[in-house]
Design an enzyme around this catalytic site. Structure first.
Site, PDB file in Angstrom:
ATOM      1  N   CYS A  45      11.613 -56.529 -38.836  1.00  0.00           N
ATOM      2  CA  CYS A  45      11.390 -57.448 -37.719  1.00  0.00           C
ATOM      3  C   CYS A  45       9.972 -58.003 -37.663  1.00  0.00           C
ATOM      4  CB  CYS A  45      11.738 -56.772 -36.391  1.00  0.00           C
ATOM      5  SG  CYS A  45      10.661 -55.399 -36.004  1.00  0.00           S
ATOM      6  N   HIS A  76       2.485 -72.176 -23.581  1.00  0.00           N
ATOM      7  CA  HIS A  76       3.712 -72.776 -23.062  1.00  0.00           C
ATOM      8  C   HIS A  76       3.819 -74.231 -23.495  1.00  0.00           C
ATOM      9  CE1 HIS A  76       4.769 -69.669 -19.774  1.00  0.00           C
ATOM     10  NE2 HIS A  76       5.539 -69.553 -20.834  1.00  0.00           N
TER      11      HIS A  76
HETATM   12  C1  PEP Z   1       5.358 -55.377 -36.089  1.00  0.00           C
HETATM   13  O1  PEP Z   1       4.407 -54.621 -35.908  1.00  0.00           O
HETATM   14  O2  PEP Z   1       5.666 -55.857 -37.200  1.00  0.00           O
HETATM   15  C2  PEP Z   1       6.195 -55.790 -34.941  1.00  0.00           C
HETATM   16  C3  PEP Z   1       7.308 -56.464 -35.103  1.00  0.00           C
HETATM   17  O3  PEP Z   1       5.747 -55.501 -33.701  1.00  0.00           O
HETATM   18  P1  PEP Z   1       4.583 -56.332 -32.953  1.00  0.00           P
HETATM   19  O4  PEP Z   1       4.266 -57.524 -33.812  1.00  0.00           O
HETATM   20  O5  PEP Z   1       5.115 -56.666 -31.628  1.00  0.00           O
HETATM   21  O6  PEP Z   1       3.469 -55.330 -32.923  1.00  0.00           O
END
Ligand code: PEP
Ligand code: MG
Length: 541
Positions: free
Chosen positions: A500, A189
């Protein structure tokens, strides 16, 4: 003479000033035997009440200066002061061992922070500084002593073993120019606050105490502390500071503009979010939506499963904050390094290959049902999609569909409204999902490629093990070929595809991703405008 200390960058920017080495007041917490334990317990309760009052005014100030981020952090501090998990063991220790409350607080805090800091998950690890901060506040209220001994006015760099969020709030108006810590994670944080407040910060610095009082420069862009810099270093940094300011100003001018290449190819840039405060940062950075709401963090902060109502309130708030922009909520992705005791997941020899993500949810259908009910109910307040993590097999998809239908029927029968347009997405983060993407596409509206796990599983590299980082590279041809295959399956089946994982932030890959046909990239809030700037300078091959 100029000395350079290397560390890990936590918050960007360049700060300069006199060094203030801060040592936390250890002598306050010596063990003493007390004879009247009820008096000692009362001292503790009074100090807790006084700390609550202090925190209410800090919270007020944080809300004004930092919006949701500040409010979130200091509300969680207030919650610690009301939490029996913190209060009861302190009282018990005073009663059972006849010790002074300072010592009891410090012991209980050590136990709690030890628990957090041994967690593998960086986010949970980072929570330890919050408990430390709260405990320190109570101990200081017991002593009545002044916390900081700033001898001179003017800008200064706080250098300490650990820096806690309260330090930033208390020192921000006294000339705090940068922070340097020996310990602390990029996800703490304190780190989040420093980034939000624009205070340059570096962690992991093994400083020596003799630097106290010397003039120094902190470079948060690379992670260095330069003590007693020479004239040429000072001039160089002066110039760099000016460049940085004008770069940031230029980025702000990109708000409201499309993410379009010079030859006219437009894509979406969404934001990843771990909390509601990340959503307000995403909005400030002009994100096109939330591409990945990691819902597990709401579970990991607690000692038991959150209720449907609690989940609903959070999801509804997220949907309302984003208005007509999409919010993609990923269902609980726990297991492997995201774990806490009430999940009952200890004892797996190979947790990354164990009961994670959708596997856990399908083994605990009531947990998934509760979460889906909350998500569907919240869908009435915005534009929500559901994303399922760690998909590998078609039987999982069948189970998901059954559960979704049953939840929708339940809500309909109860007269509880939900949107008819909740889209379904699958995380593509296992080789199985990448290879089967053409088949899985029939049952979803979008794919979200999680390159962090996809790389881990494709390249057989633990993503948390630095010694295999060389192999665990999302730029490996095997990973890129898998991504290309997924994008082709998506295009063929009219399914949207997003990336992502962290690779979405790597601008050396952006052009390839756009050329493959990726529809959106989902990145941390601070990367949205830099990525937009990069895309607007690209010409596709
Ligand atoms: C990934 O695995 O790339 C993802 C976005 O999920 P996390 O990083 O939360 O496992
Ligand atoms: Mg993942």
């Amino acid at each position: 003479m100029e000395r350079v200390f290397e560390g890990k960058k936590v918050s960007k920017g360049i700060g300069e000033g006199r060094i203030f080495v801060f040592r936390r007041n250890e002598e306050l917490i010596r063990r003493r035997t007390v004879y009247d334990t009820s008096l000692e317990t009362r001292r503790f309760s009074d100090a807790v009440e006084k700390s609550k009052k202090d925190l209410l005014s800090v919270l007020d100030e944080a809300r004004k200066v930092l919006g949701n981020t500040g409010e979130g952090i200091f509300s969680s501090h207030l919650m610690i002061l009301k939490d029996p998990l913190f209060l009861d063991p302190v009282r018990e220790m005073i009663e059972n061992e006849s010790v002074n409350c300072e010592f009891a607080i410090a012991s209980v805090t050590d136990r709690m922070t030890g628990m957090f800091s041994s967690m593998k998950d960086e986010y949970m690890k980072a929570r330890y500084s919050d408990i430390k901060d709260v405990a320190e506040r109570v101990i200081l209220n017991l002593s009545g002593k002044e916390k900081y001994d700033l001898k001179e006015d003017g800008p200064f760099i706080m250098v300490s073993d650990t820096v806690v969020p309260g330090d930033l709030m208390r020192l921000k108006d006294l000339g705090l120019a940068a922070i340097v810590a020996r310990k602390g994670s990029v996800y703490s944080h304190t780190a989040i606050l420093a980034r939000t407040m624009g205070i340059p910060a570096v962690t992991g610095v093994d400083f020596s105490d003799d630097i106290d009082g010397l003039y120094a420069i902190v470079n948060g862009n690379v992670g260095t502390l330069i003590v007693d810099p020479g004239e040429s270093t000072k001039t160089r940094y002066g110039r760099e500071k000016e460049d940085l300011l004008s770069k940031e100003e230029k980025l702000l001018l990109l708000k409201g503009l499309p993410n379009i290449t010079l030859d006219g190819k437009e894509i979406e840039i969404f934001s990843n979010a771990n909390s509601l405060s990340d959503i307000s940062n995403a909005l400030n950075s002009d994100a096109g939506g939330i591409g990945l709401l990691r819902s597990e963090f709401l579970y990991l902060e607690k000692n038991d499963y959150p209720s449907e109502e609690e989940l609903f309130i959070n999801y509804r708030k997220a949907a309302e904050m984003m208005g007509s922009k999409p919010v993609i909520i990923r269902t609980l992705d726990i297991g492997a390094d995201k774990n806490t005791s009430y999940f009952g997941l200890s004892g797996e020899d190979n947790p990354a290959l164990g009961l994670r993500g959708i596997r856990f949810s399908l083994q605990h259908p009531e947990t998934l049902r509760t979460q889906l009910r909350a998500i569907y109910r919240a869908s009435n307040y915005g534009c929500i999609s559901i994303l399922y993590p760690m998909i590998t097999s078609d039987f999982e998809i069948e189970e998901i569909k059954k559960l979704e239908n049953s939840v929708k029927k339940e809500l309909k029968d109860a007269g509880s409204p939900y949107s008819d347009d909740v889209k379904r997405g699958f995380m593509i983060e296992t080789p199985a999902a990448a290879i089967m993407s053409d088949v899985f596409a029939a049952d979803c509206d979008f794919f979200s490629i999680g390159t962090n796990d996809l790389t881990q599983y494709m390249m057989a590299c633990d993503r948390n093990n630095d010694s295999v980082a060389l192999w665990g590279d999302p730029k490996s041809p095997a990973v890129l070929r898998a991504i290309e295959n997924v994008v082709k399956s998506a295009k063929k089946n009219n399914v949207k595809v997003s990336i992502c994982g962290e690779a979405a932030e790597d601008i050396s890959l952006t052009k390839s991703f756009i050329e493959m046909g990726v529809d959106s990239l989902s990145v941390g809030p601070s990367m949205i405008l830099p990525l937009r700037q990069h895309i607007r300078g690209l010409t596709l091959s």
